[in-house]
Design an enzyme around this catalytic site. Structure first.
Site, PDB file in Angstrom:
ATOM      1  N   SER A  22       0.715  -1.315  -0.002  1.00 42.89           N
ATOM      2  CA  SER A  22      -0.138   0.403   0.103  1.00 42.89           C
ATOM      3  C   SER A  22       1.071   1.064  -0.239  1.00 42.89           C
ATOM      4  O   SER A  22       1.903   1.609   0.299  1.00 42.89           O
ATOM      5  CB  SER A  22      -0.761  -0.009   1.009  1.00 42.89           C
ATOM      6  N   VAL A  71       5.129  11.566   2.047  1.00 39.75           N
ATOM      7  CA  VAL A  71       3.274  11.176   1.980  1.00 39.75           C
ATOM      8  C   VAL A  71       2.244  12.452   2.346  1.00 39.75           C
ATOM      9  O   VAL A  71       1.221  12.792   2.306  1.00 39.75           O
ATOM     10  CB  VAL A  71       3.485  10.806   0.206  1.00 39.75           C
ATOM     11  N   CYS A 129       1.171   4.479   9.521  1.00 36.22           N
ATOM     12  CA  CYS A 129       1.470   5.287   9.043  1.00 36.22           C
ATOM     13  C   CYS A 129       2.250   6.848   9.696  1.00 36.22           C
ATOM     14  O   CYS A 129       1.569   6.991  11.141  1.00 36.22           O
ATOM     15  CB  CYS A 129       0.640   5.894   8.164  1.00 36.22           C
ATOM     16  N   ILE A 190       6.052  -5.019   7.599  1.00 36.14           N
ATOM     17  CA  ILE A 190       6.085  -3.596   8.480  1.00 36.14           C
ATOM     18  C   ILE A 190       5.840  -2.550   7.827  1.00 36.14           C
ATOM     19  O   ILE A 190       6.116  -2.456   6.603  1.00 36.14           O
ATOM     20  CB  ILE A 190       7.722  -3.699   9.529  1.00 36.14           C
TER      21      ILE A 190
END
Lengths: 301, 263
Positions: A22, A71, A129, A190
């Site tokens: 992802s 990002v 994230c 991870i």
């Protein structure tokens, strides 16, 4: 002899164990470079309940054998995803997994609910994230929160749920157990490691956010170690990732206990890395006469 | 099911020549038929290093193509380990490339007078553009001190203005000074250069009601739209709200009026 790369994760069958990681794959852009029909699954970049703008630039910094990104989960939101990206993905002969992002538990639930009844095979809960201030990694580094978010999202989720773990913790097995207690059907790990790069000439951090997520071959030994630890701690299927670039890298994760693997940064550098990894696994199986890929799972004790 | 007959991939290009043309600035000619033929002015290619530590591609704009020969020229500065490595390549060596990438300049039919404004290392991609545009071409090139590629532009420009910050070559001043000093006007402006220059080009275009196209730059990850690293704020013409667009795949060329510069 027919050798099978087919894997089953939480009742879903994948033609092979290779998925996109992802955040590193944009279906329409990457479709020009990768034959998605050859992949076990496409894991879509984190989708939130509404559009997120992401962080300011610079968002990318090169590091030794890897890269940092900040990002910050820029995404068009679940409604646009359903209208524009999903119909495109549905044309491909591969499974679709959607990574879901949120700032609050309710945000994740809202996305999960909107994805009910769609052609999506599984959801991946992004609580790891490192690039967003609220939610994200704040959930993923606290075992009681991991369990709570997982349990709440499961209520709105009619599909198997993967929980993606952050490596930025003292004991990864504690987080894995918490996710499983909350009802996780599978674990992926991870996510990126929190890192920092300073431009010594300008004497400032390169990233606008100062810190960001480290990925690429540089992190692979850490990822293999964590997959190994988690595989020995919980019973659910594991999707391993972190620096995988070749078929042998993928085999290493499977030997450590992964059922499937995801390829991220390598695909940014070598657009064909994903299908190269599939071929590399096939080559390894031929060489060692492995009849079924699952024979290798967790072979290293 | 989407057709995958024409998947793009990294490929080795042969180095035809690689010479230093100014302090720290090199000009490399590469041979790759498909990339050379497909290139539109303003597009770029990814160049990949051999070193295992420097993984990310170096995005470098295409200066000129000679599709009959299957070659393309790039002009680059040595700024770090990657470009240092490229500067060492010799004719006969290869370098891995991917491209052409991004969207080039729109070359609308019927535009009669073109203004081409380049600054420093933003100048190279404007050469192929100047070559291909049809109509009157007024070219303004700005340098800090040392100049390069000026002679190449002489072949294609109807009017050519050269400026340096210190006045050591050509006129003294910035590209905006030149545009004003010589009352340069036209129907379309095309620009590439440092962000600080583009930030001045944008209001100049608006003030003179000239449509502008500018080439944006940012630290890139993949160069083909996958990582969402290199973004710039672009105003949505309908909602008036800005959104981040990907420089590598939505750009690098944007209409000047759309770009939102952070102050």
């Amino acid at each position: 002899m027919c050798k099978s790369m087919e894997v089953n994760i939480a009742g879903i069958t994948f033609k092979n164990p290779v998925m996109t990681a992802s955040g590193t794959f944009q279906p329409r852009e990457c479709g020009d470079y990768v034959d998605m029909n050859q992949l076990g699954a496409v894991v879509v970049k984190g989708i939130a309940s509404e559009p997120w703008t992401g962080n300011a630039t610079p968002r990318i910094a090169e590091t030794y054998g890897g890269m940092l990104n900040s990002v910050g989960l820029q995404n068009p939101g679940v409604d646009v995803f359903l209208q524009e990206d999903l119909p495109f993905l549905e044309q491909c002969d591969t499974k679709i997994i959607v990574n879901i992002a949120g700032r609050m538990i309710q945000d994740y639930c809202e996305v999960a609910e909107k994805l009910q009844g769609t052609s999506i095979a599984m959801l991946e809960l992004n609580i790891s994230c490192p690039n967003i201030k609220e939610g994200g990694v704040a959930f993923g580094t606290d075992a009681s929160m991991v369990e709570k978010v997982t349990r709440e999202v499961k209520k709105y989720c009619d599909k198997p749920l993967i929980v993606k773990l952050s490596p930025n913790v003292t004991d990864i097995t504690e987080m894995a157990r918490a996710a499983v207690s909350g009802g996780a059907d599978a674990i992926s790990l991870i996510n990126t490691l929190l890192g920092m790069v300073i431009d010594v000439h300008q004497r400032t951090p390169i990233l606008s956010t100062k810190m960001g997520g480290l990925s690429g071959p540089a992190i692979k030994p850490i990822a293999v170690r964590m997959v190994y630890q988690v595989a020995n701690a919980v019973e659910v299927p594991i999707i391993g990732m972190g620096g995988i670039t070749t078929g042998e890298d993928a085999i290493e994760f499977i030997l450590a206990g992964a059922d499937a693997v995801a390829v991220g940064t390598a695909g940014l550098i070598h657009p064909t890395a994903l299908t190269d990894v599939v071929q590399g696994i096939q080559y390894y199986m031929d060489r060692y006469n492995v009849k079924h890929i699952k024979e290798l799972r967790g072979l290293v004790k | 099911m989407p057709s995958h007959n024409k998947l793009k991939s990294r490929a080795a290009a042969n180095v035809v020549s690689n010479i230093q043309i100014a302090t720290n600035i090199y000009e490399m000619v590469l041979h790759h038929d498909d990339v050379s033929r497909a290139t539109q002015p303003g597009q770029f290619i990814n160049l990949y290093c051999n070193g295992k530590a420097t993984l990310l591609p170096r995005p470098i704009s295409i200066c000129e193509t000679q599709s009959d020969y299957g070659t393309m020229k790039i002009v680059y500065a040595v700024v770090g380990a990657g470009t240092e490595e490229f500067s060492q390549r010799q004719p006969g060596d290869t370098v891995d490339i991917l491209g052409p990438l991004g969207h080039g300049y729109d070359m609308h039919e019927g535009v009669k007078e073109h203004i081409i404004v380049g600054g420093g290392l933003g100048i190279p991609p404007l050469l192929e553009l100047t070559k291909r545009l049809i109509g009157k071409k007024k070219v303004v090139l700005g340098f800090r001190d040392e100049t390069f590629l000026v002679d190449a532009f002489k072949h294609y420009a109807d009017e050519l203005y050269v400026a340096t910050n210190d006045g050591s070559v050509g006129e003294q001043g910035t590209v905006i000074d030149i545009l004003e000093r010589h009352h340069i006007r036209g129907d379309m402006l095309y620009s590439c250069g440092p962000k600080a220059m583009l930030e001045e080009v944008q209001p100049w275009c608006i003030q003179h009601e000239i449509e502008g196209q500018i080439s944006m730059e940012e630290r890139m990850g993949c160069g083909f739209g996958a990582c969402v690293g290199c973004v710039t704020k672009v105003k949505n013409q309908e909602t008036e709200q800005w959104e981040y667009k990907k420089i590598c795949s939505d750009g690098p060329i944007f209409y000047a009026k759309e770009v939102v510069f952070d102050v």
